[in-house]
Design a protein around this motif. Structure first.
Motif, PDB file in Angstrom:
ATOM      1  N   SER A  37       0.830  -1.215   0.000  1.00  0.00           N
ATOM      2  CA  SER A  37       0.000   0.000   0.000  1.00  0.00           C
ATOM      3  C   SER A  37       0.860   1.259   0.000  1.00  0.00           C
ATOM      4  CB  SER A  37      -0.915   0.008   1.223  1.00  0.00           C
ATOM      5  OG  SER A  37      -0.140   0.093   2.422  1.00  0.00           O
ATOM      6  N   PHE A  38       2.148   1.097   0.185  1.00  0.00           N
ATOM      7  CA  PHE A  38       3.076   2.217   0.258  1.00  0.00           C
ATOM      8  C   PHE A  38       4.201   2.017  -0.753  1.00  0.00           C
ATOM      9  CE2 PHE A  38       4.327  -1.134   3.100  1.00  0.00           C
ATOM     10  CZ  PHE A  38       5.700  -1.257   2.917  1.00  0.00           C
ATOM     11  N   ASP A  39       4.886   3.091  -1.064  1.00  0.00           N
ATOM     12  CA  ASP A  39       6.009   3.053  -2.006  1.00  0.00           C
ATOM     13  C   ASP A  39       7.300   2.874  -1.206  1.00  0.00           C
ATOM     14  OD1 ASP A  39       8.041   3.504  -3.841  1.00  0.00           O
ATOM     15  OD2 ASP A  39       6.922   5.048  -4.920  1.00  0.00           O
ATOM     16  N   VAL A  40       7.786   1.641  -1.148  1.00  0.00           N
ATOM     17  CA  VAL A  40       8.953   1.354  -0.326  1.00  0.00           C
ATOM     18  C   VAL A  40      10.189   2.106  -0.823  1.00  0.00           C
ATOM     19  CG1 VAL A  40       9.556  -0.718  -1.638  1.00  0.00           C
ATOM     20  CG2 VAL A  40      10.308  -0.496   0.739  1.00  0.00           C
ATOM     21  N   TYR A  41      10.318   2.261  -2.143  1.00  0.00           N
ATOM     22  CA  TYR A  41      11.493   2.964  -2.681  1.00  0.00           C
ATOM     23  C   TYR A  41      11.455   4.444  -2.316  1.00  0.00           C
ATOM     24  CZ  TYR A  41      11.912  -1.378  -5.247  1.00  0.00           C
ATOM     25  OH  TYR A  41      12.017  -2.713  -5.576  1.00  0.00           O
ATOM     26  N   LYS A  42      10.266   5.001  -2.319  1.00  0.00           N
ATOM     27  CA  LYS A  42      10.124   6.403  -1.921  1.00  0.00           C
ATOM     28  C   LYS A  42      10.469   6.569  -0.444  1.00  0.00           C
ATOM     29  CE  LYS A  42       6.807  10.218  -1.741  1.00  0.00           C
ATOM     30  NZ  LYS A  42       5.400  10.642  -2.009  1.00  0.00           N
ATOM     31  N   MET A  43      10.055   5.623   0.380  1.00  0.00           N
ATOM     32  CA  MET A  43      10.373   5.695   1.806  1.00  0.00           C
ATOM     33  C   MET A  43      11.881   5.622   2.032  1.00  0.00           C
ATOM     34  SD  MET A  43       7.385   3.410   3.650  1.00  0.00           S
ATOM     35  CE  MET A  43       8.027   3.811   5.284  1.00  0.00           C
ATOM     36  N   ILE A  44      12.535   4.745   1.269  1.00  0.00           N
ATOM     37  CA  ILE A  44      13.991   4.617   1.407  1.00  0.00           C
ATOM     38  C   ILE A  44      14.679   5.921   1.000  1.00  0.00           C
ATOM     39  CG2 ILE A  44      16.038   3.443   0.502  1.00  0.00           C
ATOM     40  CD1 ILE A  44      14.315   0.903   0.295  1.00  0.00           C
ATOM     41  N   ARG A  45      14.224   6.507  -0.108  1.00  0.00           N
ATOM     42  CA  ARG A  45      14.813   7.778  -0.562  1.00  0.00           C
ATOM     43  C   ARG A  45      14.612   8.879   0.463  1.00  0.00           C
ATOM     44  NH1 ARG A  45      12.326   6.339  -5.495  1.00  0.00           N
ATOM     45  NH2 ARG A  45      10.672   7.887  -5.118  1.00  0.00           N
ATOM     46  N   GLU A  46      13.519   8.798   1.188  1.00  0.00           N
ATOM     47  CA  GLU A  46      13.230   9.831   2.184  1.00  0.00           C
ATOM     48  C   GLU A  46      13.841   9.519   3.540  1.00  0.00           C
ATOM     49  OE1 GLU A  46       9.001  10.121   2.104  1.00  0.00           O
ATOM     50  OE2 GLU A  46       8.960  11.276   0.229  1.00  0.00           O
ATOM     51  N   GLY A  47      14.636   8.438   3.595  1.00  0.00           N
ATOM     52  CA  GLY A  47      15.391   8.150   4.805  1.00  0.00           C
ATOM     53  C   GLY A  47      14.688   7.294   5.838  1.00  0.00           C
ATOM     54  N   ALA A  48      13.656   6.571   5.438  1.00  0.00           N
ATOM     55  CA  ALA A  48      12.954   5.709   6.394  1.00  0.00           C
ATOM     56  C   ALA A  48      13.873   4.591   6.880  1.00  0.00           C
ATOM     57  CB  ALA A  48      11.713   5.108   5.747  1.00  0.00           C
ATOM     58  N   THR A  49      13.734   4.249   8.142  1.00  0.00           N
ATOM     59  CA  THR A  49      14.536   3.165   8.711  1.00  0.00           C
ATOM     60  C   THR A  49      13.910   1.817   8.375  1.00  0.00           C
ATOM     61  OG1 THR A  49      13.307   3.120  10.794  1.00  0.00           O
ATOM     62  CG2 THR A  49      15.176   4.676  10.621  1.00  0.00           C
ATOM     63  N   ALA A  50      14.689   0.750   8.569  1.00  0.00           N
ATOM     64  CA  ALA A  50      14.187  -0.607   8.336  1.00  0.00           C
ATOM     65  C   ALA A  50      12.999  -0.902   9.244  1.00  0.00           C
ATOM     66  CB  ALA A  50      15.308  -1.620   8.559  1.00  0.00           C
ATOM     67  N   GLU A  51      13.062  -0.370  10.473  1.00  0.00           N
ATOM     68  CA  GLU A  51      11.971  -0.592  11.423  1.00  0.00           C
ATOM     69  C   GLU A  51      10.683   0.088  10.957  1.00  0.00           C
ATOM     70  OE1 GLU A  51      15.008   0.374  12.202  1.00  0.00           O
ATOM     71  OE2 GLU A  51      15.742  -1.423  13.254  1.00  0.00           O
ATOM     72  N   GLU A  52      10.813   1.280  10.398  1.00  0.00           N
ATOM     73  CA  GLU A  52       9.627   1.997   9.907  1.00  0.00           C
ATOM     74  C   GLU A  52       9.008   1.269   8.722  1.00  0.00           C
ATOM     75  OE1 GLU A  52      10.674   6.644  11.037  1.00  0.00           O
ATOM     76  OE2 GLU A  52      11.578   5.735   9.262  1.00  0.00           O
ATOM     77  N   ILE A  53       9.851   0.774   7.825  1.00  0.00           N
ATOM     78  CA  ILE A  53       9.328   0.027   6.676  1.00  0.00           C
ATOM     79  C   ILE A  53       8.657  -1.260   7.140  1.00  0.00           C
ATOM     80  CG2 ILE A  53       9.995  -1.236   4.597  1.00  0.00           C
ATOM     81  CD1 ILE A  53      12.212   0.853   4.201  1.00  0.00           C
ATOM     82  N   ALA A  54       9.287  -1.931   8.111  1.00  0.00           N
ATOM     83  CA  ALA A  54       8.703  -3.163   8.643  1.00  0.00           C
ATOM     84  C   ALA A  54       7.342  -2.901   9.293  1.00  0.00           C
ATOM     85  CB  ALA A  54       9.661  -3.789   9.653  1.00  0.00           C
TER      86      ALA A  54
END
Length: 278
Positions: free
Chosen positions: A44-61
């Protein structure tokens, strides 16, 4: 007992697909498999966009867990609805590539039900979606493509052009939806201009129809098939089922090239029963 597979996106659950499936199963005592295509590439979310914006592994999880919870709730909702209707059911959560999983499962089904808007990607697409086009091209059983809103089926229009593909679709509708014989059934055939109003293989067709849909009404028109069919179907009530043979490989029917079925999905809001012999 027949087996119906209902295809669901657990992140965008289709109540229309659920209701059409339950109604079909109730009318014929079928077993339902709820196929939830939890494609590992689709969130439901754009994981690549989150990574580019500096999201942590915990936030993605955390976002991934939210998606899993939503998908699990959708599966539970499906099971509860089937149980409430007194139907037998089971749930498959397939996690590989969506189109590959559904094509594989279709080998072991009598009928597959899927919403016309399904994409299994984040972005919305115009109709017909790529997922639906790919599915119809290779599916191994007849398909009921459902509109966004449910309406109880009370009438059927069977599209017939004299080719084996259209007869096969009508035959499959007779086998899988025998309760249609209690409703209004119409055979619609379109002839080219100035070729008359004859029905292709008139004697054989009417003889065959007498055994599967004995009270069939026949409507033969002249003109350009796509325009005539769309215009006629636009005049039908929302509770009309359209039966057509499409997406066949090999010999191409005079009407039902891939584009014909595409036009119906794009311009109509009616359920489509699509079957093709391979």
């Amino acid at each position: 007992m027949k087996k119906i597979i209902a295809v669901f996106d657990g992140l965008r659950f289709s109540e229309s697909t659920l209701q059409y499936t339950i109604t079909l199963a109730e009318r014929d005592g079928a077993h339902i498999t709820g196929l939830f295509l939890d494609d590992f590439t689709y969130n439901s979310f754009d994981v690549y966009k989150m990574i580019r914006e500096g999201a942590t592994a915990e936030e993605i999880a955390d976002f991934e867990m939210r998606d899993k919870i939503k998908r699990d709730k959708a599966g539970s909702h499906f099971e509860s609805a089937c149980q409430k209707a007194g139907l037998t059911c089971n749930v498959h959560h397939d996690k590989n590539v969506a189109i590959q999983d559904v094509l594989h499962e279709s080998i072991y089904a009598d009928l597959l039900v899927v919403g016309v808007h399904e994409t299994f990607i984040q972005d919305k697409e115009s109709l017909p979606t790529r997922f639906i086009r790919d599915l119809l091209a290779e599916v191994q059983c007849p398909v009921l493509v459902t509109p966004a809103e449910y309406t109880d089926i009370q009438k059927a229009v069977l599209l017939y052009d004299g080719e084996p593909s259209s007869v096969y679709a009508i035959k499959m509708a007779g086998y899988l939806l025998p309760w249609l014989k209690t409703m209004q059934v119409e055979v619609l055939s379109i002839n080219e201009e100035e070729t008359g109003n004859h029905l292709a293989d008139n004697h054989l067709m009417r003889e065959y129809m007498k055994w599967i849909f004995p009270d069939t009404i026949y409507k033969v028109m002249q003109g350009q098939p796509e325009n005539k069919i769309v215009h006629h179907l636009h005049l039908q009530p929302a509770n009309t089922l359209v039966v057509l043979g499409a997406y066949q490989r090999g010999m191409v029917s005079r009407w039902f090239r891939t584009s014909m079925a595409d036009v119906l999905m794009e311009k109509l809001k009616l359920p489509l029963f699509i079957a093709h012999n391979k």
